[in-house]
Design an enzyme around this catalytic site. Structure first.
Site, mmCIF file in Angstrom:
data_model
loop_
_atom_site.group_PDB
_atom_site.id
_atom_site.type_symbol
_atom_site.label_atom_id
_atom_site.label_comp_id
_atom_site.label_asym_id
_atom_site.label_seq_id
_atom_site.Cartn_x
_atom_site.Cartn_y
_atom_site.Cartn_z
ATOM 1 N N HIS A 1 -2.447 -38.462 41.365
ATOM 2 C CA HIS A 1 -2.208 -37.257 40.792
ATOM 3 C C HIS A 1 -2.222 -37.178 39.216
ATOM 4 O O HIS A 1 -1.550 -36.506 38.527
ATOM 5 C CB HIS A 1 -1.490 -36.099 41.797
ATOM 6 N N CYS A 2 -1.063 -38.729 38.777
ATOM 7 C CA CYS A 2 -0.166 -38.261 37.533
ATOM 8 C C CYS A 2 -0.781 -39.396 36.437
ATOM 9 O O CYS A 2 -0.667 -38.832 35.960
ATOM 10 C CB CYS A 2 1.336 -39.425 38.325
ATOM 11 N N ILE A 3 -1.152 -40.901 37.154
ATOM 12 C CA ILE A 3 -1.285 -41.594 35.673
ATOM 13 C C ILE A 3 -2.710 -40.838 35.314
ATOM 14 O O ILE A 3 -2.509 -41.102 33.551
ATOM 15 C CB ILE A 3 -0.689 -42.877 36.248
#
Ligand SMILES: NC(=O)c1ccc[n+]([C@@H]2O[C@H](COP(=O)([O-])OP(=O)(O)OC[C@H]3O[C@@H](n4cnc5c(N)ncnc54)[C@H](O)[C@@H]3O)[C@@H](O)[C@H]2O)c1
Length: 436
Positions: A272-274
């Site tokens: 969900h982030c990088i």
């Protein structure tokens, strides 16, 4: 409630805490406050998740169900889908998703909806903190006006801050309680209160001058990772041309005790982030007429990795006088990283699709992901048994889950394409291992 009364209730653990969003971020945070003696309510719109949490079933690798059950029985934690509980909360922390739209623009709708729920039930003296990763100025441009419209004056009768979540699910060393927090409030009183709150559960709180600085700090952390992974990925392409092992080169460089931090290539980036967060920043800057070049290039390189993995696999089969069309490929791991069952943005999904498009017969094993849907086709995980390994034309390692027996993989599979260096250092007398 004034700043001093709220600070006192935080220190003596009588402040009631509500955490909106009980996923990878919100649940471990809620549990950490509950362990320290607070009464915590986890609010989530997903009724299945709430039902599971109410019976003590954890939904994150960072929390054992037994621990959750003990906190529920001790009256420290409860989960609910009823946002009416926000009325009784002194502190509300928002940990909802911040994905991308299909157009790759930020989808901030979850933050708006959570903020609107909180503001609808706002009472004077509340501390509201946003933890979701988001573009700079979300806290002040998006959330603050929602509260202002309710007549609330920030820094006087309510307090608003941003404090980015930094959790790394399934990281055995760094849990919520071990990771320093950055806090930036809209006013100094907001920052002080947020710092007091997090100071109860983490070893260090770093205060910054505004929510915008805190929002940017989180984005810089993730851009740093994204760009360095892209560099490692491009370096892998270069090393292949030079006929050397990328890992051997990076390991050698990493012996330098200063000024270097190793990153390794992989099949692409997921979670969900990088892959997502850097695009929040570039989107925001584009509104101001600025194109962020590093972010764009890193995104381009990282997104090309799934097709590169398919190319490497096809070449490896070719060396064995086989072709991809009709080859039986057993994929090990579809989660985006080791030890978790999270397939959001996982490059494995694209790789599975590309392999199938080229005519390969694809199956997968993943102890954390019982089934996946790729291109409208449902796949069920298989056991990576000795028979399955031996029957495959190629075993493609995409996630280095600790549960796989890599020694057995190297011994039994006729061909192994290892995108994670999971088999690094293992003797492969058959010369059947290809690494990135
Ligand atoms: N997962 C990570 O490793 C990680 C690490 C650092 C930061 N973050 C950031 O933290 C945020 C949350 O990520 P996550 O991984 O916990 O997401 P998640 O999908 O695991 O959990 C989010 C939860 O919020 C719930 N939700 C959505 N809208 C809601 C609403 N209006 N009211 C109540 N509940 C609502 C969803 O049902 C879901 O259960 C994101 O901004 C993410 O970028 C994630």
């Amino acid at each position: 409630m004034s700043e001093s009364r709220l600070a006192a209730s935080i220190r003596d653990r009588t402040a009631r805490i509500a955490i909106i969003g009980q996923g990878y971020v919100g649940l471990p945070l809620a549990v950490e406050f509950a362990r320290r003696g607070y009464r915590v309510v986890g609010v989530d719109t997903d009724l299945d998740r709430v039902g599971a949490l109410q019976t003590g079933q954890s939904c994150t690798p960072d929390l054992q169900s037994d621990d959750l059950l003990a906190l529920i029985r001790g009256g420290r934690y409860e989960a609910t889908a009823d946002s009416a509980v926000l009325e009784d909360s002194d502190v509300v922390i928002i940990c909802v998703p911040t994905p991308l739209r299909k157009s790759k623009d930020p989808d901030i709708s979850f933050v708006v909806s959570a903020g609107t729920e909180v503001a609808a039930r706002y009472h004077p003296g509340q501390l509201v903190i946003l933890e979701s990763t988001t573009y700079p100025e979300t806290t002040e441009e998006l959330l603050l006006p929602i509260f202002r419209a309710k007549g609330a004056t920030v820094g006087e009768d309510f307090f608003l801050a941003f404090s980015p979540e930094r959790i790394d699910p399934a990281n055995p060393t760094f849990k919520v309680k071990d990771i320093p927090k950055v806090v930036g409030g809209v006013t100094p009183a907001c920052t002080r209160l947020a710092a007091t709150l997090y100071g109860q559960i983490v070893p260090r709180v770093h205060q910054v001058s505004s929510p915008k600085v805190a929002e940017l700090a989180k984005l810089y952390e993730n851009v740093f990772r994204n760009v360095n992974i892209a560099l490692a990925n491009e370096f892998a392409l270069m090393c292949r041309r030079m006929g050397v092992s990328t890992k051997e080169v990076i390991d050698a460089a990493a012996t330098k005790p200063f000024g270097f931090m190793p990153f390794y290539p992989g099949p692409g980036i997921g979670g969900h982030c990088i892959p997502v967060d850097p695009l929040y920043l570039s989107w925001k800057l584009r509104l101001d007429g600025y194109e962020s070049r590093f972010i764009a290039l890193a995104d381009e390189i990282n997104r090309a990795m799934p097709s590169y993995v398919v190319e490497v696999t096809a070449e490896a089969l070719n060396e064995q006088r086989r072709c991809l069309n009709g080859a039986r490929i057993l994929v090990l791991g579809v989660a985006y990283k080791r030890g978790v069952g999270d397939i959001r943005e996982s490059p494995a999904l694209e790789i599975l699709k590309r392999l199938r498009d080229k005519g390969a017969e694809v199956s997968y094993a993943d102890p954390h992901v019982p089934s996946v849907v790729v291109d409208n086709t449902a796949f069920k995980a298989v056991e990576p048994s000795a028979d399955a390994l031996g029957a495959a034309d190629c075993v493609l390692i995409l996630t280095d889950h600790p549960e796989f027996d890599y020694r057995q993989v190297v011994d039994l599979a006729p061909l192994v394409v290892d995108t994670r260096n999971a088999t690094w250092g293992m003797p492969a007398p058959l010369g059947n291992v290809v690494a990135l």
